[in-house]
Design a protein around this motif. Structure first.
Motif, PDB file in Angstrom:
ATOM      1  N   LEU A   1       1.105  -0.962   0.076  1.00  0.00           N
ATOM      2  CA  LEU A   1      -0.102  -0.047  -0.003  1.00  0.00           C
ATOM      3  C   LEU A   1       0.957   1.207  -0.296  1.00  0.00           C
ATOM      4  N   PRO A   2       0.425   2.287  -1.290  1.00  0.00           N
ATOM      5  CA  PRO A   2       0.981   3.267  -1.204  1.00  0.00           C
ATOM      6  C   PRO A   2       0.589   4.612   0.224  1.00  0.00           C
ATOM      7  N   ASP A   3       2.284   5.611   0.521  1.00  0.00           N
ATOM      8  CA  ASP A   3       2.182   5.826   2.108  1.00  0.00           C
ATOM      9  C   ASP A   3       0.561   6.920   1.199  1.00  0.00           C
ATOM     10  N   ALA A   4       0.286   8.053   2.332  1.00  0.00           N
ATOM     11  CA  ALA A   4      -1.001   8.631   2.033  1.00  0.00           C
ATOM     12  C   ALA A   4      -0.564   9.531   0.644  1.00  0.00           C
ATOM     13  N   LYS A   5       1.467  10.270   1.373  1.00  0.00           N
ATOM     14  CA  LYS A   5       1.190  11.371   0.433  1.00  0.00           C
ATOM     15  C   LYS A   5       1.394  11.347  -1.154  1.00  0.00           C
ATOM     16  N   THR A   6       1.935   9.145  -1.419  1.00  0.00           N
ATOM     17  CA  THR A   6       1.966   9.281  -2.542  1.00  0.00           C
ATOM     18  C   THR A   6       0.429   8.985  -3.160  1.00  0.00           C
ATOM     19  N   LEU A   7      -0.229   8.923  -2.284  1.00  0.00           N
ATOM     20  CA  LEU A   7      -1.913   8.466  -2.613  1.00  0.00           C
ATOM     21  C   LEU A   7      -2.053   9.931  -3.229  1.00  0.00           C
ATOM     22  N   GLU A   8      -1.804  10.954  -2.274  1.00  0.00           N
ATOM     23  CA  GLU A   8      -2.315  12.223  -2.960  1.00  0.00           C
ATOM     24  C   GLU A   8      -1.878  12.554  -4.068  1.00  0.00           C
TER      25      GLU A   8
ATOM     26  N   ARG B   1       7.145   2.309  -5.139  1.00  0.00           N
ATOM     27  CA  ARG B   1       7.930   1.763  -4.151  1.00  0.00           C
ATOM     28  C   ARG B   1       8.096  -0.362  -4.437  1.00  0.00           C
TER      29      ARG B   1
ATOM     30  N   ARG C   1      -7.245   3.565  -0.712  1.00  0.00           N
ATOM     31  CA  ARG C   1      -7.591   4.367   0.442  1.00  0.00           C
ATOM     32  C   ARG C   1      -8.066   3.264   1.382  1.00  0.00           C
TER      33      ARG C   1
ATOM     34  N   ARG D   1      -7.848   0.404   1.916  1.00  0.00           N
ATOM     35  CA  ARG D   1      -6.657  -0.337   2.372  1.00  0.00           C
ATOM     36  C   ARG D   1      -6.390  -2.040   2.039  1.00  0.00           C
TER      37      ARG D   1
END
Lengths: 235, 235
Positions: B103-110, B142, B188, B190
């Motif tokens: 799963l990507p981190d929040a920043k990447t998701l943004e 990642r 989102r 997860r």
DNA sequence: CCCCATGCTACTGTATACAGTATGCAGAGA
DNA sequence: TCTCTGCATACTGTATACAGTAGCATGGGG
């Protein structure tokens, strides 16, 4: 890698040099980490630098060599990272290719079993690896997706170096034939999903012995062929 | 394709010529099926034949060109076969890469969501394709298996030509952003397996419009340049 | 009128020559 | 003795020259 036609007419010095270098790399005559001197190598091969450089460029784009702009070509060192990455790929590709290939006909199944029997009795590392590759490529022979098969062949080339290095030191960790028998059994009862699963397991298991060997090797001689340091120090 | 160092110092004429040719091939300045005249092309590029030939060799091993031994290099024609094979591969590779990436981190998701919004409003074909590729590569950023990522990048290069050709004629069949939203929604909440499944569907759907376009095209004008190359290689 | 042969042309494949650059060593100065 | 600078050397990157071959056109013979 690309064309059937060219493979039938290996007219070019370029092509044959590339093939030769590939052999030299996998069997260790060009050791991992070694810096390549174009003048010396071209003399040794009896060709000029031009076709040699074309071959080197191609091998670099295949991942066998590394190119440092004004410094030269290196044989890519054997690293644990690359090994693990490469070995994670075939369990992905091979089962899909088998799925696309479908069940083999009786004749092919027969040939597969014969190959596996020869594999059981093989001793010489080169033979073992060659037969194993032949087995897997025959298994996927009917796969209509030739691009996929090309990718698998490419991965096979990249793994061979590791497998040879392993088998030269430890004598032939052989469990593959058993995996192969399971694959063949599934195929015989015409159970494609089971065959794919068995194939996947087969591909996954190949990793373990090499990983542990390479780990030991890394511990012993720290960083096998850290290219730059070695080459610069003049080896 | 292989070395970080070289990408930072694209010192070589060879390298920059290869990059230039790649662009010319994908955007159609070197049309599919065209035979390459080394002398003319080297004049046009302002370099000698030596680095040009090195670049051509590399592109041939990447699958963008075909080499016929004493006859020259050709831009690989667009064929339905190759298209289908290439497009069958990414649904295999991408989901596995995403699984490995996690799963990507929040920043990447943004950033992914932002990219997708830009994609929705993009009109120019090159932009659309570029943003789509950027989205997918960021999604897999990642992934620790860089060999796998290299393979995906290679496939992306090979598909771009087809996508561009399609989008030039039919104006931008866009359904991808919707698929992307589904992927992002799964991420989102997860739910990695759901994201992988959505990604797989996304990759599978990309095929259809191109296949039907190419089929129509093949019916109309049977493959420019294909005839010659085929006749020569005796296929 | 058609077909075959021969000479010409143009292009690829390879070798070699040249230029630029990085490295290692030696010598001088601190 | 250590360091810095300058020179020599060796190797890569590129250009150019040469050789061999495939395709093509033209002319002669059937």
């Amino acid at each position: 890698m690309q064309r059937a036609a060219a493979l039938l007419l290996p007219d070019n010095i370029s092509d044959s040099v590339a093939a030769d270098l590939r052999r030299r790399i996998v069997d260790g005559r060009l050791p991992a980490g070694e810096r390549i001197n174009e003048v010396h190598l071209s003399r040794e091969l009896g060709v000029s630098r031009t076709p040699l450089r074309e071959a080197l460029s191609r091998l670099a784009s295949e991942g066998a060599l590394t190119s440092l702009p004004r410094f030269g070509f290196f044989v890519r060192p054997l690293t644990l990272d690359e090994l693990e990455q490469i070995y994670d790929i075939r369990p992905i590709l091979d089962p899909e290719a088998l799925r696309l290939a479908g069940l083999p006909d009786a004749k092919t199944l027969e040939r597969l079993e014969k190959l596996n029997r020869r594999l059981e009795s093989a001793r010489d590392p080169e033979n073992v690896i060659g037969l194993d590759d032949e087995f897997h490529l025959l298994l996927l022979d009917r796969c209509p997706n030739r691009v996929l098969i090309e990718m698998i062949q490419n991965i096979i080339l990249r793994t061979r170096r590791y497998e040879l290095a392993l088998m030269r030191e430890t004598s032939g960790v052989r469990r593959a034939t058993e995996d192969h028998r399971r694959i063949l059994a599934a195929l015989r009862r015409r159970d494609l999903p089971a065959a794919c699963a068995a194939l996947k397991r087969n591909m996954q298991w190949g990793r373990a012995p090499i990983v542990s060997w390479l780990k030991a090797r890394v511990r012993r001689a720290h960083l096998p062929g850290e290219a730059k340091a070695r080459a610069r120090s003049g080896r």
